[in-house]
Design an enzyme around this catalytic site. Structure first.
Site, PDB file in Angstrom:
ATOM      1  N   ASP A   1      69.615  59.322  46.309  1.00 11.51           N
ATOM      2  CA  ASP A   1      70.280  58.188  45.770  1.00 11.51           C
ATOM      3  C   ASP A   1      70.173  56.916  46.836  1.00 11.51           C
ATOM      4  OD1 ASP A   1      71.388  58.810  43.166  1.00 11.51           O
ATOM      5  OD2 ASP A   1      73.233  59.816  44.212  1.00 11.51           O
TER       6      ASP A   1
ATOM      7  N   LYS B   1      77.739  67.121  41.555  1.00  8.95           N
ATOM      8  CA  LYS B   1      76.729  66.698  42.927  1.00  8.95           C
ATOM      9  C   LYS B   1      77.233  67.224  44.267  1.00  8.95           C
ATOM     10  CE  LYS B   1      74.817  62.222  41.796  1.00  8.95           C
ATOM     11  NZ  LYS B   1      74.607  61.006  42.162  1.00  8.95           N
TER      12      LYS B   1
END
Ligand code: ATR
Length: 278
Positions: free
Chosen positions: A106, A69
């Site tokens: 997210d 990520k």
């Protein structure tokens, strides 16, 4: 039917536990889209080559999970402001010329989950208490800051990581000692567990919630089990709770929309399909 099938996927290492192929697969079927969503195990040393290969093969984009990520930000041709602020991306869109745009959804997934389940909650009104200061916490704190929350109390077992968040996000982050978690619930509008505590078979998060206001919303990013001991405790005190599955489902929506061109909805049938996998 004409044209090539649309391709997207998810990269991580390992990848076999990812639920993303099931949820994108559900939406592909629902919209009768000629497309595929494929999981790829790509090790850190193969990240750059793997992304270049998928780009070259004509993939529209990929989701990114642990451990890539942060690393993908270094390789991206462009990075959204939000992903840059969080320091991590989970949704990449290829440009077909070897480059890609990196974004983070997210934050969107977290906010959409809470706002759908607790529409009465407003980030601006009262402090939020964030338990944990890891990667998930970063995205959630960024979301709370974006929504105008002016006091975000962060408590972490390792205090220095909470202090890192304060340095990064500024004065709206207030660092709380791990031992003071219970008193930090006072006057809050939202309490969020962003740690892995409460996951199946692991240690639980126990916070004394006696000081929490009766209208506080309590949520957890852990969704295996769906009813974590922390959410059960909150419910036993009559507090409103929001489980963590919705965050996973909603964070997938922007990627699907970008790659496959349709806006999917998160419904009960999808929730059940994903729950049945656990
Ligand atoms: P993620 O990206 O999923 O947030 P992470 O960056 O490893 O993963 O962060 C995990 C979080 O859970 C951290 O806040 C971690 O606390 P530390 O920074 O002190 O490690 C927290 N956590 C994990 N196990 C814990 C435990 N047994 N007790 C308290 N906190 C725990």
């Amino acid at each position: 039917m004409s044209g090539n099938p649309i391709l997207a996927g998810v990269i991580g290492f390992p990848i076999q536990h990812s639920k993303s192929p099931f949820l994108h697969g559900y939406w592909l079927k629902r919209f009768r889209i000629r497309g595929h969503y494929v999981p790829f195990a790509i090790s850190p040393e193969n990240l750059e080559r793997g992304l270049a290969a998928l780009n070259q093969l004509g993939f529209s984009g990929v989701n990114v999970t642990i451990p890539h990520k942060s690393a993908v930000l270094e390789l991206a041709t462009s990075v959204s402001d939000l992903a840059a602020r969080i320091g991590a991306a989970n949704t990449l869109t290829f440009d077909g010329r070897g480059g890609f745009h990196a974004d983070n959804t997210d934050c969107y997934g977290f906010l959409k989950n809470v706002c759908d389940a607790a529409p009465e909650w407003s980030a601006e009104e009262r402090p939020a208490l964030v338990v944990g200061a890891g990667g998930a916490s970063r995205a959630i704190v960024a979301g709370l800051v974006t929504e105008g929350c002016t006091e975000i109390r962060v408590a972490n077992r390792t205090r220095s990581r909470a202090e890192d968040l304060r340095r990064h996000f500024g004065d709206s982050v207030v660092v709380v000692d791990w031992q003071d978690l219970s008193s930090a619930t006072e006057n809050t509008g939202l309490i969020i567990n962003t740690t892995s505590l409460g996951m199946n078979g692991g240690p639980e998060l126990t916070i004394d919630l006696v000081k929490a206001p009766s209208d506080v919303v309590v949520t957890d990013i852990v969704y295996t089990p769906l009813n974590t001991p922390f959410l059960r405790l909150a419910r036993s005190r009559g507090l409103k709770t929001v489980d963590g599955l919705g965050m996973l489902l909603h964070q997938a929506v922007p990627g699907f929309e970008r790659w496959f061109g349709k806006t999917p909805t998160v419904d009960e049938e999808l929730r059940q399909i994903i729950l049945d996998l656990s």
